[in-house]
Design a protein around this motif. Structure first.
Motif, PDB file in Angstrom:
ATOM      1  N   ALA A 159      -5.575  47.957  75.627  1.00  0.00           N
ATOM      2  CA  ALA A 159      -6.453  48.589  76.403  1.00  0.00           C
ATOM      3  C   ALA A 159      -6.973  47.715  77.731  1.00  0.00           C
ATOM      4  O   ALA A 159      -7.132  48.139  78.771  1.00  0.00           O
ATOM      5  N   LEU A 160      -7.173  46.603  77.091  1.00  0.00           N
ATOM      6  CA  LEU A 160      -7.723  45.486  78.339  1.00  0.00           C
ATOM      7  C   LEU A 160      -6.489  45.025  79.012  1.00  0.00           C
ATOM      8  O   LEU A 160      -6.855  45.037  80.362  1.00  0.00           O
ATOM      9  N   SER A 161      -5.224  45.052  78.499  1.00  0.00           N
ATOM     10  CA  SER A 161      -4.189  44.662  79.430  1.00  0.00           C
ATOM     11  C   SER A 161      -3.960  45.770  80.346  1.00  0.00           C
ATOM     12  O   SER A 161      -3.569  45.548  81.645  1.00  0.00           O
ATOM     13  N   VAL A 162      -4.202  47.081  79.809  1.00  0.00           N
ATOM     14  CA  VAL A 162      -3.818  48.321  80.890  1.00  0.00           C
ATOM     15  C   VAL A 162      -5.224  48.090  82.085  1.00  0.00           C
ATOM     16  O   VAL A 162      -4.814  48.467  82.975  1.00  0.00           O
ATOM     17  N   GLY A 163      -6.223  47.483  81.325  1.00  0.00           N
ATOM     18  CA  GLY A 163      -7.291  47.562  82.325  1.00  0.00           C
ATOM     19  C   GLY A 163      -7.151  46.516  83.291  1.00  0.00           C
ATOM     20  O   GLY A 163      -7.888  46.633  84.406  1.00  0.00           O
ATOM     21  N   GLY A 164      -6.037  45.666  83.161  1.00  0.00           N
ATOM     22  CA  GLY A 164      -5.874  44.847  84.414  1.00  0.00           C
ATOM     23  C   GLY A 164      -6.159  43.266  84.109  1.00  0.00           C
ATOM     24  O   GLY A 164      -6.018  42.227  85.023  1.00  0.00           O
ATOM     25  N   SER A 464     -11.174  60.997  78.573  1.00  0.00           N
ATOM     26  CA  SER A 464      -9.874  60.686  79.383  1.00  0.00           C
ATOM     27  C   SER A 464      -9.582  61.509  80.402  1.00  0.00           C
ATOM     28  O   SER A 464      -9.031  61.313  81.443  1.00  0.00           O
ATOM     29  N   SER A 465      -9.628  62.833  80.053  1.00  0.00           N
ATOM     30  CA  SER A 465      -8.867  64.043  81.037  1.00  0.00           C
ATOM     31  C   SER A 465      -9.911  63.986  82.052  1.00  0.00           C
ATOM     32  O   SER A 465      -9.606  64.085  83.111  1.00  0.00           O
ATOM     33  N   ALA A 466     -11.387  63.934  81.935  1.00  0.00           N
ATOM     34  CA  ALA A 466     -12.427  63.825  82.939  1.00  0.00           C
ATOM     35  C   ALA A 466     -12.236  62.654  83.747  1.00  0.00           C
ATOM     36  O   ALA A 466     -12.137  62.870  85.157  1.00  0.00           O
ATOM     37  N   ASN A 467     -12.010  61.417  83.245  1.00  0.00           N
ATOM     38  CA  ASN A 467     -11.856  60.273  84.102  1.00  0.00           C
ATOM     39  C   ASN A 467     -10.485  60.296  84.878  1.00  0.00           C
ATOM     40  O   ASN A 467     -10.514  59.741  86.001  1.00  0.00           O
ATOM     41  N   GLY A 470     -10.631  61.622  88.395  1.00  0.00           N
ATOM     42  CA  GLY A 470     -11.246  60.819  89.673  1.00  0.00           C
ATOM     43  C   GLY A 470     -12.918  60.707  89.261  1.00  0.00           C
ATOM     44  O   GLY A 470     -13.343  59.848  90.180  1.00  0.00           O
ATOM     45  N   MET A 471     -13.495  61.289  88.079  1.00  0.00           N
ATOM     46  CA  MET A 471     -14.755  61.096  88.017  1.00  0.00           C
ATOM     47  C   MET A 471     -15.117  59.655  87.453  1.00  0.00           C
ATOM     48  O   MET A 471     -13.899  59.117  86.979  1.00  0.00           O
ATOM     49  N   THR A 472     -16.140  59.175  87.772  1.00  0.00           N
ATOM     50  CA  THR A 472     -16.510  57.780  87.207  1.00  0.00           C
ATOM     51  C   THR A 472     -16.784  58.079  85.756  1.00  0.00           C
ATOM     52  O   THR A 472     -16.857  59.180  85.203  1.00  0.00           O
ATOM     53  N   THR A 539      -8.642  55.629  82.356  1.00  0.00           N
ATOM     54  CA  THR A 539      -8.117  56.844  81.742  1.00  0.00           C
ATOM     55  C   THR A 539      -7.249  56.224  80.528  1.00  0.00           C
ATOM     56  O   THR A 539      -7.326  56.797  79.352  1.00  0.00           O
ATOM     57  N   ALA A 540      -6.435  55.331  80.837  1.00  0.00           N
ATOM     58  CA  ALA A 540      -5.474  54.682  79.808  1.00  0.00           C
ATOM     59  C   ALA A 540      -6.164  54.268  78.667  1.00  0.00           C
ATOM     60  O   ALA A 540      -5.869  54.223  77.456  1.00  0.00           O
ATOM     61  N   VAL A 541      -7.269  53.254  78.896  1.00  0.00           N
ATOM     62  CA  VAL A 541      -8.212  52.948  77.962  1.00  0.00           C
ATOM     63  C   VAL A 541      -8.839  53.818  76.864  1.00  0.00           C
ATOM     64  O   VAL A 541      -8.733  54.015  75.660  1.00  0.00           O
ATOM     65  N   LEU A 542      -9.502  55.104  77.397  1.00  0.00           N
ATOM     66  CA  LEU A 542      -9.932  56.104  76.807  1.00  0.00           C
ATOM     67  C   LEU A 542      -8.838  56.734  76.183  1.00  0.00           C
ATOM     68  O   LEU A 542      -9.022  57.459  74.734  1.00  0.00           O
TER      69      LEU A 542
END
Length: 680
Positions: A159-164, A464-467, A470-472, A539-542
């Protein structure tokens, strides 16, 4: 370092220094044995050199061996002085004359010497071996914890890797998450420290840790990760593959554990019958005139609890309980948010430095005490064991009144006269007074916390779907709380309100987690809190968090369905034993008591003709008079009572890997025994 710790360390070093020459003489510093001990010390994270540790082990072994040699020599000498009146014959060799006299002269001293040497060798082996076993046990425990947490730790890294985050940032993040990932984080801490303090390239640090870790699974993971680092491959794809692999591995290991538990359940069912069979055999032997009272006591009060304790130990070596306490704290600190009377939060860090903080702590403690007194049921729900502070004194009070009122027997003869009444006041009354409140509050606590995890996977998918739209993250939390139901939805709404009033999202998440302190929830919360620091679009993290949570749900459901059968088997085995003991009491002990009564009545009449013509009845009466019926009545009732307690504890531990989970069985199963013996 405290004075006691320093003193103990100095004492150990002194012993090690004194026996270091013996270590040099006995062990090869480059040998396989020394290398294996050195590796286990590193895997167990014991800060001692192998030379000093083996020297200390030799010291303990020599001291223990010397002590047991002295005890053994004196013991064998006293045996020959007190109990052996003539020279014993050992091999019966055909010796004569002076040879026989010489052998007889040296036989007793030789036996004393050999006895002392045998005891000394046993003492040395116990002392030396027990110290050598310590790093193996600690390394094994660390391996077990690493394997339990590796699947979630891999999901965290992915998840951290997906987060950048880059490779080094991922390693630092997992190393700092020791409150959640425990021993896995400590393995990565070694990598970070080696790069920071020893100027080692992090590739070499990863390679060294792969060789040093006690877990083969983590070693393979680090080795594969090193190949990706060296080849410049895609770390995110690698971690995604590893995440899927570790999830499959977790399910496979769970399947193996459940199969082993099924085997243990069948073993327990079989061995539970052994005390009953032994009890029947001993009663029959008593009828034949061979008194076996001591064996009867040993069977009921020793063998039945021993079988239960052995099975608990056996099961604890197989089942994997939750690792960690579920609390989260700020990185670099050991403090967590307030947890009522047991932890007042941040203020505890500053008490003792300034009087104002002492006053704040005092006021906070007074406030928390007032809250507890206003809602004691909530306090006991959150801390079930604390109810024992009330129930244990109450049980002593009830027991004292029972003794003073003459209800509770104070001698074995009185207990034999009224075994059910006496056992009720001495055992069942304290069991009910302590067990019923504890079972109620524990089950309430479990259901209260389970209400959070029941919809965790579903709400993570919604987040995840809500994020993804485009929602924060904060807006996604509000949206999910409005469209969902249940306790978790209420908590998400509370998190949103706290952030709107100035609390950081990370602190709000931590406060929510620490309110329930569930290890599984802590790992999910840590993942989200760490990822949201970089971006609100996670989203990917969630999605990863939802997958990890769903994997835990699958494992929990499988375990619940498979262990349910084991619990049913254990309960049915106890009920079968209870039925058999009840039949024996009614059809066997009752008949024996009637025969003994008839025999006594015939003897008092003094009719020789009747007694001579009634040989069968007279023989039956004599046969029955060898059985102490009141004693057997008491032992039968105590046997089923102890079997109920043992079965309840084992069933609860198999079910939820918790002794407290067996309290409800501990109350219910003995009640069956009490009711049955009250009416037969």
């Amino acid at each position: 370092m405290s004075t006691e710790t320093a003193g103990g360390q100095v004492g150990s070093n002194s012993l090690g220094d004194a026996f270091y020459p013996l270590y040099k003489a006995l062990f090869d510093e480059e040998g396989d044995f020394t290398a294996s001990i050195e590796r286990k010390l590193a895997q167990a994270r014991m800060a001692q050199t192998v030379e000093m540790y083996l020297s200390q082990a030799l010291a303990v072994g020599v001291l223990a061996g010397g002590l047991l040699w002295l005890v053994g020599t004196l013991g064998v000498f006293m045996v020959f002085q007190l109990f052996v009146t003539q020279t014993p014959t050992l091999l019966g060799l055909p010796l004569e004359g002076q040879t026989l006299e010489l052998v007889n002269a040296v036989k007793i001293p030789a036996l004393i010497l050999v006895g002392g040497l045998v005891f000394g060798a046993i003492g040395f082996g116990m002392g030396f071996g027990s110290l050598l076993a310590v790093p193996y046990f600690k390394a094994g425990e660390r391996k077990r914890n690493i394997n339990v947490l590796l699947s979630d730790a891999t999901s965290f890294m992915y998840a951290l890797s997906v987060g950048g985050l880059n490779q080094l940032e991922i390693l630092e993040a997992i190393a700092m998450a020791d409150d959640t990932y425990g021993e896995v984080s400590k393995e990565f801490q070694s990598i970070i420290r080696e790069t920071q303090y020893f100027d080692t390239d992090y590739r070499n640090a990863v390679r060294n840790q792969a060789l040093q870790t006690p877990s083969d699974e983590l070693s393979q993971f680090l080795t594969d990760m090193l190949s990706i680092i060296d080849s410049g491959g895609n770390m995110t794809n690698f971690l995604e593959d590893q995440k899927e692999k570790q999830m499959r591995t977790s399910k496979q290991e769970q399947e193996t554990v459940l199969e082993t538990l099924e085997l243990f359940g069948e073993m327990f069912m079989t061995l539970s019958l052994f005390p009953l069979l032994l009890l029947i055999i001993l009663v029959i032997m008593s009828m034949m005139g061979q008194s076996q009272t001591d064996m009867l006591y040993l069977t009921v009060y020793g063998l039945i609890p021993l079988i239960g304790g052995a099975f608990l130990i056996l099961i604890s070596t197989v089942v994997q309980d939750e690792v960690g306490d579920g609390y989260l704290h700020e990185e670099g600190t050991a403090e967590r948010t307030s947890d009522g009377l047991f932890s007042l939060g941040l203020v505890e860090r500053y008490t003792g430095e300034h009087s104002v903080f002492d006053r704040i702590k005092s006021r906070e403690g007074t406030y928390e005490t007032g809250r507890m007194l206003k809602r004691p049921h909530i306090f006991f729900r959150d801390h079930p064991l604390t109810v024992l502070f009330l129930t244990i004194p109450a049980s002593f009070v009830f027991l004292a009144f029972s003794v003073l009122g003459g209800f509770a027997p104070l001698s074995l003869a009185e207990m034999k006269e009224a075994p059910v009444r006496g056992t009720f006041f001495w055992l069942y009354l304290p069991l009910y007074v302590n067990g019923i409140p504890l079972a109620i509050f524990h089950e309430w606590n479990v259901q209260h916390r389970r209400s959070i995890t029941a919809k965790l996977s579903e709400n993570l998918r919604k987040l995840s779907s809500a994020n993804e739209t485009g929602m924060t993250l904060l807006e996604s939390i509000k949206s999910v709380s409005d469209t969902s139901t249940g306790r978790l939805a209420d908590e998400l709404d509370t998190i949103h309100a706290k952030v709107n009033y100035g609390t950081s999202l990370k602190n709000a998440l931590y406060e929510f987690n620490n309110k329930y302190h569930i290890p599984r929830l802590a790992r999910t919360t840590k993942l989200i809190a760490k990822a949201q620091e970089a971006s609100s679009q996670i989203t990917a993290v969630l999605t990863t968090a939802a997958q990890a949570s769903e994997n835990q749900d699958d494992i929990a459901r499988d375990r619940k369905s498979r262990t349910r059968m084991q619990v049913v088997i254990i309960i049915m085995t106890f009920l079968t034993l209870l039925a058999v003991m009840a039949i024996l009491k009614v059809k066997f002990l009752g008949v024996m008591a009637d025969l003994a009564t008839q025999s006594g009545g015939g003897g008092s009449a003094g009719s020789e003709a009747v007694s001579g013509s009634s040989g069968g009845l007279g023989g039956g009466g004599g046969f029955a008079e060898n059985v102490d019926v009141p004693l057997m009545d008491m032992l039968f009732f105590h046997a089923v009572t102890f079997q109920a307690i043992v079965s309840g504890v084992v069933a609860g531990y198999i079910r939820d890997v918790s002794i407290l989970a067996g309290v409800k069985f501990l109350v219910i199963l003995p009640t069956f025994a009490l009711v049955v013996f009250l009416f037969i």
